[in-house]
Design a protein around this motif. Structure first.
Motif, PDB file in Angstrom:
ATOM      1  N   ASP A 165    -145.621 -68.547  10.317  1.00 19.91           N
ATOM      2  CA  ASP A 165    -144.842 -69.753  10.027  1.00 19.91           C
ATOM      3  C   ASP A 165    -145.716 -70.976  10.270  1.00 19.91           C
ATOM      4  O   ASP A 165    -145.985 -71.357  11.403  1.00 19.91           O
ATOM      5  CB  ASP A 165    -143.602 -69.809  10.916  1.00 19.91           C
ATOM      6  N   THR A 166    -146.204 -71.586   9.187  1.00 18.69           N
ATOM      7  CA  THR A 166    -147.115 -72.733   9.289  1.00 18.69           C
ATOM      8  C   THR A 166    -146.386 -74.067   9.133  1.00 18.69           C
ATOM      9  O   THR A 166    -147.010 -75.086   8.848  1.00 18.69           O
ATOM     10  CB  THR A 166    -148.225 -72.634   8.227  1.00 18.69           C
ATOM     11  N   SER A 167    -145.063 -74.056   9.330  1.00 15.33           N
ATOM     12  CA  SER A 167    -144.319 -75.314   9.215  1.00 15.33           C
ATOM     13  C   SER A 167    -144.596 -76.249  10.383  1.00 15.33           C
ATOM     14  O   SER A 167    -144.321 -77.444  10.297  1.00 15.33           O
ATOM     15  CB  SER A 167    -142.813 -75.028   9.130  1.00 15.33           C
ATOM     16  N   HIS A 168    -145.141 -75.717  11.473  1.00 12.88           N
ATOM     17  CA  HIS A 168    -145.495 -76.560  12.621  1.00 12.88           C
ATOM     18  C   HIS A 168    -146.613 -77.513  12.199  1.00 12.88           C
ATOM     19  O   HIS A 168    -147.630 -77.099  11.640  1.00 12.88           O
ATOM     20  CB  HIS A 168    -145.948 -75.695  13.796  1.00 12.88           C
ATOM     21  N   PHE A 171    -150.699 -77.110  12.501  1.00 13.63           N
ATOM     22  CA  PHE A 171    -151.601 -76.336  11.655  1.00 13.63           C
ATOM     23  C   PHE A 171    -152.510 -77.231  10.810  1.00 13.63           C
ATOM     24  O   PHE A 171    -153.502 -76.764  10.255  1.00 13.63           O
ATOM     25  CB  PHE A 171    -150.801 -75.385  10.749  1.00 13.63           C
ATOM     26  N   LYS A 172    -152.170 -78.511  10.702  1.00 11.05           N
ATOM     27  CA  LYS A 172    -152.988 -79.444   9.910  1.00 11.05           C
ATOM     28  C   LYS A 172    -154.180 -79.983  10.691  1.00 11.05           C
ATOM     29  O   LYS A 172    -155.024 -80.655  10.122  1.00 11.05           O
ATOM     30  CB  LYS A 172    -152.130 -80.622   9.450  1.00 11.05           C
ATOM     31  N   TYR A 173    -154.223 -79.680  11.997  1.00  9.34           N
ATOM     32  CA  TYR A 173    -155.243 -80.299  12.851  1.00  9.34           C
ATOM     33  C   TYR A 173    -156.099 -79.239  13.540  1.00  9.34           C
ATOM     34  O   TYR A 173    -155.610 -78.162  13.898  1.00  9.34           O
ATOM     35  CB  TYR A 173    -154.576 -81.195  13.892  1.00  9.34           C
ATOM     36  N   PRO A 178    -152.827 -73.162  21.560  1.00 10.70           N
ATOM     37  CA  PRO A 178    -152.493 -71.740  21.411  1.00 10.70           C
ATOM     38  C   PRO A 178    -151.459 -71.483  20.323  1.00 10.70           C
ATOM     39  O   PRO A 178    -151.291 -70.345  19.880  1.00 10.70           O
ATOM     40  CB  PRO A 178    -151.944 -71.356  22.793  1.00 10.70           C
ATOM     41  N   LEU A 179    -150.770 -72.539  19.873  1.00  8.20           N
ATOM     42  CA  LEU A 179    -149.762 -72.375  18.819  1.00  8.20           C
ATOM     43  C   LEU A 179    -150.393 -72.109  17.461  1.00  8.20           C
ATOM     44  O   LEU A 179    -149.767 -71.499  16.590  1.00  8.20           O
ATOM     45  CB  LEU A 179    -148.896 -73.637  18.726  1.00  8.20           C
ATOM     46  N   THR A 180    -151.625 -72.559  17.264  1.00  9.68           N
ATOM     47  CA  THR A 180    -152.235 -72.487  15.939  1.00  9.68           C
ATOM     48  C   THR A 180    -153.570 -71.744  15.984  1.00  9.68           C
ATOM     49  O   THR A 180    -153.631 -70.546  15.740  1.00  9.68           O
ATOM     50  CB  THR A 180    -152.407 -73.900  15.368  1.00  9.68           C
ATOM     51  N   ARG A 181    -154.658 -72.436  16.307  1.00 12.80           N
ATOM     52  CA  ARG A 181    -155.971 -71.782  16.334  1.00 12.80           C
ATOM     53  C   ARG A 181    -156.002 -70.655  17.362  1.00 12.80           C
ATOM     54  O   ARG A 181    -156.657 -69.632  17.152  1.00 12.80           O
ATOM     55  CB  ARG A 181    -157.074 -72.791  16.644  1.00 12.80           C
ATOM     56  N   SER A 211    -158.356 -68.670   6.735  1.00 19.18           N
ATOM     57  CA  SER A 211    -158.835 -67.703   7.703  1.00 19.18           C
ATOM     58  C   SER A 211    -158.986 -68.419   9.043  1.00 19.18           C
ATOM     59  O   SER A 211    -158.620 -69.587   9.166  1.00 19.18           O
ATOM     60  CB  SER A 211    -160.166 -67.115   7.237  1.00 19.18           C
ATOM     61  N   ARG A 212    -159.474 -67.727  10.044  1.00 15.41           N
ATOM     62  CA  ARG A 212    -159.552 -68.318  11.387  1.00 15.41           C
ATOM     63  C   ARG A 212    -160.379 -69.599  11.414  1.00 15.41           C
ATOM     64  O   ARG A 212    -159.937 -70.621  11.927  1.00 15.41           O
ATOM     65  CB  ARG A 212    -160.138 -67.287  12.360  1.00 15.41           C
ATOM     66  N   PHE A 213    -161.573 -69.555  10.853  1.00 14.62           N
ATOM     67  CA  PHE A 213    -162.472 -70.709  10.864  1.00 14.62           C
ATOM     68  C   PHE A 213    -162.795 -71.222   9.463  1.00 14.62           C
ATOM     69  O   PHE A 213    -163.627 -72.121   9.313  1.00 14.62           O
ATOM     70  CB  PHE A 213    -163.796 -70.366  11.563  1.00 14.62           C
ATOM     71  N   PHE A 214    -162.179 -70.656   8.434  1.00 12.38           N
ATOM     72  CA  PHE A 214    -162.613 -70.935   7.072  1.00 12.38           C
ATOM     73  C   PHE A 214    -161.450 -71.289   6.147  1.00 12.38           C
ATOM     74  O   PHE A 214    -160.338 -70.788   6.308  1.00 12.38           O
ATOM     75  CB  PHE A 214    -163.331 -69.710   6.477  1.00 12.38           C
TER      76      PHE A 214
END
Length: 283
Positions: A165-168, A171-173, A178-181, A211-214
């Motif tokens: 769920d990327t509505s948080h 995810f843009k930053y 721990p919520l995203t990366r 992806s994680r870093f890409f």
């Protein structure tokens, strides 16, 4: 944006006629069907308005939030040091500043730039390497560097079945949250193995994200396309450079499109464009 709750008074009256009201100037709102609370601050713009003055006024109006908002994550920026220069340093620092402004971090770009240049001088950097910055909420700046390992290409990439769920908005930053990366790193460590080098994530709408870093790029029906930021992903600088050069277009990518793609790439500014082979769904 809409003004929303502003002025007037909000409160309650009890059956015994006890009451409590406030003046709705600094108001935090949370609707029953939303996950997050909202707080708005702004100003009236006139022909005599000054941009910096208006911005400083907004910071004063939000100070009561920043007084108790003490985040533990840091803002991260990874840059390529090559030919005795940091490549596209202005774009990297502007992205850092944009993230800091949105997440209520203090960020002085001139001071950060000077610190970075002093670090390069002190460490006597000359070889190509990755330079990493991490800014925390207490204004501490960590600077470190490492060699860039050469990955064997093509690397093997799998699509994680589990939807994220990327509505948080985080995810843009690019942060250590721990919520995203942090979540991406946890899933990467869980599902990569001797047969899978990287994993691609899909959001709650069944749209490919990153992806994680890409960032993700596919060749599909003769065009290079990448997911739009609205899918919930980082605004990568390498990705944006290709878009600005008319080499890449934004378009929602579905898992079926990924499986049908004639080429698959991962990219970021440190490692450039990485050729990949899709091995299927995992997890």
């Amino acid at each position: 944006s809409p003004r929303d709750v502003y002025t007037g008074s909000i409160g309650y009256i009890l059956p015994n006629n006890d009451m409590m009201f406030n003046v709705a100037i600094r108001t935090i709102s949370k609707y029953h069907n939303e996950k997050f609370a909202q707080f708005g601050a702004g100003g009236g713009i006139t022909i005599q308005s000054n941009t910096l003055d208006e911005w400083n006024e907004i910071k004063i109006k939000t100070k009561f939030i920043t007084n108790f908002y003490k985040t533990k994550f840091g803002i991260v920026e990874s840059m390529l040091f090559k030919d005795n220069n940091i490549q596209n340093i202005d774009k990297h620092l502007n992205r850092l500043k944009n993230t800091a402004d949105h997440l209520l971090f203090e960020c002085n770009l001139e001071q950060i730039n000077n610190r970075v240049l002093q670090y390069i001088k002190n460490e006597k950097l000359s070889d190509t390497c990755k330079l990493r910055l991490e800014l925390d909420y207490q204004h501490n700046l960590l600077i470190e560097h490492c060699a860039i390992a050469k990955a064997k290409q093509p690397i093997r990439v799998g699509l994680l079945k589990h939807k994220i769920d990327t509505s948080h908005f985080m995810f843009k930053y690019k942060t250590t949250s721990p919520l995203t990366r942090g979540l991406y790193t946890e899933l990467h460590n869980k599902y990569t193995n001797d047969e899978v080098d990287e994993i691609i994530f899909v959001n709650q709408n069944n749209e490919i994200t990153e992806s994680r870093f890409f960032n993700i790029i596919i060749e599909y029906q003769g065009r290079l396309i990448t997911p739009p930021l609205s899918c919930g992903l980082l605004p990568g600088i390498f990705r944006q450079t290709m878009i600005d050069n008319d080499e890449l277009v934004e378009e929602i990518i579905t898992p079926n499109m990924l499986k049908s793609a004639t080429r698959l790439y991962l990219c970021n500014y440190v490692r450039g464009l990485i050729d990949c082979v899709f091995i299927g769904e995992i997890g």
